[in-house]
Scaffold this motif. Structure first.
Motif, short mmCIF file in Angstrom:
data_model
loop_
_atom_site.label_atom_id
_atom_site.label_comp_id
_atom_site.label_asym_id
_atom_site.label_seq_id
_atom_site.Cartn_x
_atom_site.Cartn_y
_atom_site.Cartn_z
N SER A 64 0.84 -1.21 0.00
CA SER A 64 0.00 0.00 0.00
C SER A 64 0.87 1.26 0.00
CB SER A 64 -0.96 -0.01 1.18
OG SER A 64 -0.20 -0.05 2.36
N PHE A 65 1.99 1.18 0.72
CA PHE A 65 2.92 2.32 0.78
C PHE A 65 3.47 2.62 -0.64
CE2 PHE A 65 7.38 3.64 2.48
CZ PHE A 65 7.04 4.99 2.39
N ALA A 66 3.80 1.54 -1.38
CA ALA A 66 4.32 1.70 -2.75
C ALA A 66 3.24 2.30 -3.65
CB ALA A 66 4.79 0.35 -3.30
N LYS A 67 2.02 1.80 -3.46
CA LYS A 67 0.89 2.26 -4.28
C LYS A 67 0.67 3.76 -4.08
CE LYS A 67 -2.83 -0.68 -5.66
NZ LYS A 67 -3.76 -1.65 -5.06
N GLN A 105 11.68 -7.32 9.77
CA GLN A 105 12.10 -5.94 10.12
C GLN A 105 13.18 -5.46 9.13
OE1 GLN A 105 13.54 -5.64 14.14
NE2 GLN A 105 13.64 -3.41 14.07
N VAL A 106 14.12 -6.37 8.79
CA VAL A 106 15.18 -6.03 7.83
C VAL A 106 14.55 -5.68 6.48
CG1 VAL A 106 17.05 -7.05 6.43
CG2 VAL A 106 17.04 -7.37 8.91
N LEU A 107 13.63 -6.55 6.04
CA LEU A 107 13.03 -6.36 4.71
C LEU A 107 12.19 -5.09 4.65
CD1 LEU A 107 12.13 -10.06 4.12
CD2 LEU A 107 13.52 -8.64 2.60
N THR A 108 11.33 -4.87 5.66
CA THR A 108 10.47 -3.68 5.62
C THR A 108 11.32 -2.41 5.65
OG1 THR A 108 10.12 -3.97 7.96
CG2 THR A 108 8.34 -4.67 6.56
N ASN A 109 12.41 -2.46 6.39
CA ASN A 109 13.31 -1.31 6.45
C ASN A 109 13.91 -1.01 5.09
OD1 ASN A 109 14.67 0.61 8.12
ND2 ASN A 109 14.55 -0.93 9.73
N LEU A 110 14.43 -2.07 4.43
CA LEU A 110 15.07 -1.86 3.12
C LEU A 110 14.05 -1.44 2.07
CD1 LEU A 110 17.57 -4.89 3.02
CD2 LEU A 110 18.10 -2.49 3.46
N ILE A 111 12.85 -2.08 2.12
CA ILE A 111 11.82 -1.75 1.12
C ILE A 111 11.32 -0.32 1.35
CG2 ILE A 111 9.54 -2.35 0.19
CD1 ILE A 111 10.17 -5.29 1.06
N SER A 112 11.11 0.03 2.63
CA SER A 112 10.58 1.38 2.88
C SER A 112 11.61 2.44 2.46
CB SER A 112 10.12 1.53 4.33
OG SER A 112 11.13 2.10 5.11
N ASN A 113 12.90 2.17 2.67
CA ASN A 113 13.93 3.10 2.16
C ASN A 113 13.86 3.19 0.64
OD1 ASN A 113 15.12 3.98 4.48
ND2 ASN A 113 16.90 2.62 4.37
N ALA A 114 13.75 2.03 -0.01
CA ALA A 114 13.73 2.00 -1.48
C ALA A 114 12.56 2.85 -2.00
CB ALA A 114 13.62 0.57 -1.97
N ILE A 115 11.40 2.69 -1.35
CA ILE A 115 10.23 3.46 -1.79
C ILE A 115 10.43 4.95 -1.49
CG2 ILE A 115 7.73 3.79 -1.45
CD1 ILE A 115 7.57 0.74 -0.85
N LYS A 116 10.98 5.19 -0.27
CA LYS A 116 11.17 6.57 0.18
C LYS A 116 12.10 7.36 -0.74
CE LYS A 116 13.24 7.19 4.27
NZ LYS A 116 13.52 7.13 5.71
N PHE A 117 13.18 6.69 -1.18
CA PHE A 117 14.20 7.40 -1.97
C PHE A 117 14.03 7.23 -3.49
CE2 PHE A 117 16.21 6.77 2.22
CZ PHE A 117 16.47 8.09 2.54
N THR A 118 12.83 6.75 -3.89
CA THR A 118 12.56 6.62 -5.32
C THR A 118 11.39 7.53 -5.69
OG1 THR A 118 13.31 4.34 -5.28
CG2 THR A 118 11.93 4.95 -7.15
N PRO A 119 11.56 8.36 -6.71
CA PRO A 119 10.47 9.27 -7.07
C PRO A 119 9.26 8.51 -7.64
CG PRO A 119 12.49 9.74 -8.32
CD PRO A 119 12.74 8.51 -7.53
N ALA A 120 8.09 9.14 -7.58
CA ALA A 120 6.86 8.53 -8.10
C ALA A 120 7.08 8.06 -9.53
CB ALA A 120 5.73 9.55 -8.04
N THR A 155 15.68 8.87 10.50
CA THR A 155 16.49 8.99 11.71
C THR A 155 17.95 8.67 11.48
OG1 THR A 155 16.07 6.67 12.18
CG2 THR A 155 14.58 8.27 13.19
N GLY A 156 18.23 7.95 10.41
CA GLY A 156 19.61 7.50 10.19
C GLY A 156 19.93 6.26 11.01
N LEU A 157 18.88 5.61 11.56
CA LEU A 157 19.12 4.41 12.37
C LEU A 157 18.76 3.12 11.65
CD1 LEU A 157 17.86 5.48 15.92
CD2 LEU A 157 20.19 4.96 15.22
N GLY A 158 17.88 3.24 10.61
CA GLY A 158 17.34 2.05 9.94
C GLY A 158 18.42 1.08 9.46
N LEU A 159 19.36 1.57 8.67
CA LEU A 159 20.37 0.68 8.08
C LEU A 159 21.31 0.12 9.14
CD1 LEU A 159 21.36 2.33 4.68
CD2 LEU A 159 19.99 0.28 5.08
#
Ligand code: ADP
Length: 527
Positions: free
Chosen positions: A372-375, A401-416, A467-471
């Motif tokens: 849903s976040f990606a959508k 937790q590892v996967l959601t962190n990496l995926i949420s970063n990927a979505i966050k740092f990728t433009p629409a 936060t700079g803590l995820g990775l």
């Protein structure tokens, strides 16, 4: 006087032997500038005012023996001449410091050996001087180094100490030398009750004794042993921390050990303080975070109740502000959770719940959570799983937790309009999980730092919250599983994070205390 000639003193009371010596010099054309005396007193007189390169001395003279000369000339080599049958005396003379000896014979053929013996005596003297100088240099270094140095023999008796030792134990030279090491350094245990201590030669648990004995027995150096003996210095008991190294050496044919004792009390005390501070800091973070969680939960709950219209209708403008409040409360809750997670991982308080799991199911769960976040951001989000992936042993909650962190970063740092993909396959004894995006990428110089805690890449005008803590949390969880994480990235093209997770689920060995200190220290200095 010709300075290129060797200055030889002959001490001989037999006139014929004197003549024979002079004849030899002439006959063989020897480069000697010689002087001849017939007694010990004459020899002493001439030696008082003149320096000789070699002395050739008859053993028995009218007013004494060659031993009298040997004791008064230390720096000039002496060749002893004795009559036949006096070999025993010759050997004694060598022990007393003579460099060689000759036995007289009736035909005086012994004279022929003199040139070679003189030559050898001079060579020998030169070598002795060089060795002596080297020894002096070494001893100068021994005395001057700012860390304590002791030389002990195989009975653990102190033979030499440098100034640094004397300063540490505030005792004078005579109270240290030729005493067992425990008494020299005044270790209270070795002096009074001989129980476990730092220095007693008779103590079974003495660290220093063990270190020295080990160096003596194995012939190998022992490096950096830390110990904390109780010493009595100027009437007071002190417990300094020492770092000790022992180096076996042979001196005058017998085993000795050179011990370097470095006073590391300042460092140890600083470490102790740092640990205490870190403990307080980590407790503070944990308490504050926990205390924030409960009121935050209440706030979120309250906002949801109002938003859901349970306590009355909500108009559009009210909804807009309530949505904003909810988003921020969610962000705050996520931040508190990340700080808590990080602090627990950093303090080594996380125990993994390793079980046999199906990676496809775990990945699918993370994928569903993030869809849903990606959508919302119009990101094309795909999942690709290799067929027949084997079961693997890992902590499923932590890997999600590892996967959601990496995926949420990927979505966050990728433009629409961009793409994010998750791809899982098996490679040898690992599961390889690749999370790729077509986003803004990470500058090369930042790649080595992004796993550090609180590190964020600053992009002017494109600041994205975090936060700079995820990775840092991700990489700690992966490492705890005995795996590793890699990153590939190109600016404006995209980024891939690749997790290598061992199928066996063998956890990484516990973080060593030293490493832990390092991490704590880093945290303290950075923040
Ligand atoms: P946060 O995302 O909260 O800032 P992280 O530790 O997750 O902290 O990430 C650290 C930094 O690494 C981010 O601030 C970002 O600059 C960079 N980064 C992480 N993932 C990506 C990605 N997929 N694309 C681009 N940059 C990324």
């Amino acid at each position: 006087m010709d300075n290129s000639k060797l200055k030889i003193l002959l001490i001989e009371d037999d006139k014929i032997d004197q003549k024979a010596f002079e004849w030899l010099i002439r006959e063989e054309n020897l480069p000697y500038d010689s002087a001849i005396v017939k007694s010990i007193s004459e020899a002493r007189d001439i030696l008082d005012c003149k320096q000789f390169d070699v002395i050739v001395s008859d053993f028995s003279l009218c007013d004494g023996t060659a031993f009298d000369i040997l004791s008064s000339v230390k720096d000039t080599p002496v060749i002893l001449v004795t009559g036949a049958g006096n070999e025993e005396i010759a050997v004694k003379a060598i022990k007393a410091g003579a460099c060689d000896y000759l036995i007289k014979d009736i035909g005086r053929t012994y004279l022929k050996a003199i040139p070679t013996m003189v030559e050898n005596a001079i060579k020998h003297k030169k070598l002795e001087l060089i060795l002596d100088q080297k020894q002096k240099n070494l001893m100068a270094i021994f005395d001057a180094v700012p860390i304590g140095m002791l030389l002990v023999d195989e009975n653990l008796i102190v033979k030499r100490v440098n100034d640094a030792v004397r300063q540490t134990v505030l005792r004078d030279f005579r109270q240290i030398i030729n005493r067992p090491i425990g008494q020299s350094l005044y270790c209270i245990n070795s002096t009074y009750n001989e129980r476990g201590c730092g220095f007693s030669p008779s103590c079974a648990t003495c660290v220093l004794r063990e270190t020295i004995t080990c160096a003596l027995n194995t012939g190998q150096s022992v490096r950096k042993v830390e110990m904390q003996p109780v010493l009595k210095v100027a009437g007071k008991e002190i417990s300094p921390w020492f770092c000790v190294s022992a180096e076996p050496v042979i001196i005058d044919g017998s085993k000795h050990v050179v011990i370097a004792i470095d006073d590391i009390s300042d460092r140890k005390n600083a470490e102790e303080k740092l640990k205490e501070t870190m403990e307080i800091k980590s407790q503070f973070i944990s308490t504050v975070s926990h205390e924030l969680r409960t009121p935050l939960g209440c706030m979120k709950e309250g906002i949801s109740i109002v938003l859901d219209g349970i306590v009355g209708q909500v108009n559009d403008q009210q909804r807009k502000f309530l949505d904003m409040a909810k988003r921020n409360a969610d962000r705050l809750a996520a931040l508190v959770n990340e700080v808590l997670d990080f602090q627990r991982l950093e303090a080594n308080k996380v125990k993994l719940n390793i079980q046999e799991n199906n990676i496809s199911e775990v990945i699918d769960e993370a994928y569903q959570t993030m869809t849903s976040f990606a959508k919302q951001k119009s990101i094309d989000f795909t999942l690709e799983l290799e067929g027949n992936l084997p079961k693997a042993r890992f902590d499923s909650a932590k890997i999600i937790q590892v996967l959601t962190n990496l995926i949420s970063n990927a979505i966050k740092f990728t433009p629409a309009g961009g793409k994010v993909s998750v791809c899982v396959k098996r490679q040898d004894e690992n599961l390889v999980i690749r999370v790729s995006d077509t986003g803004m990428g990470i500058p090369k110089e930042a790649l080595s730092k992004i796993f550090d805690h609180f590190y964020r890449v600053h992009r002017l005008g494109k600041e994205i919250q975090g936060t700079g803590l995820g990775l840092s949390i991700v990489s700690k969880i992966v490492t705890l599983h005995g795996g590793r994480i890699e990153v590939e990235s190109e600016i404006d093209k995209g980024t891939s994070f690749i997790v290598f997770l061992p199928l066996s689920g063998k956890p990484a060995p516990e973080v060593l205390p030293a490493k832990m200190d390092e991490a704590l220290e880093k945290t303290l200095t950075n923040h």
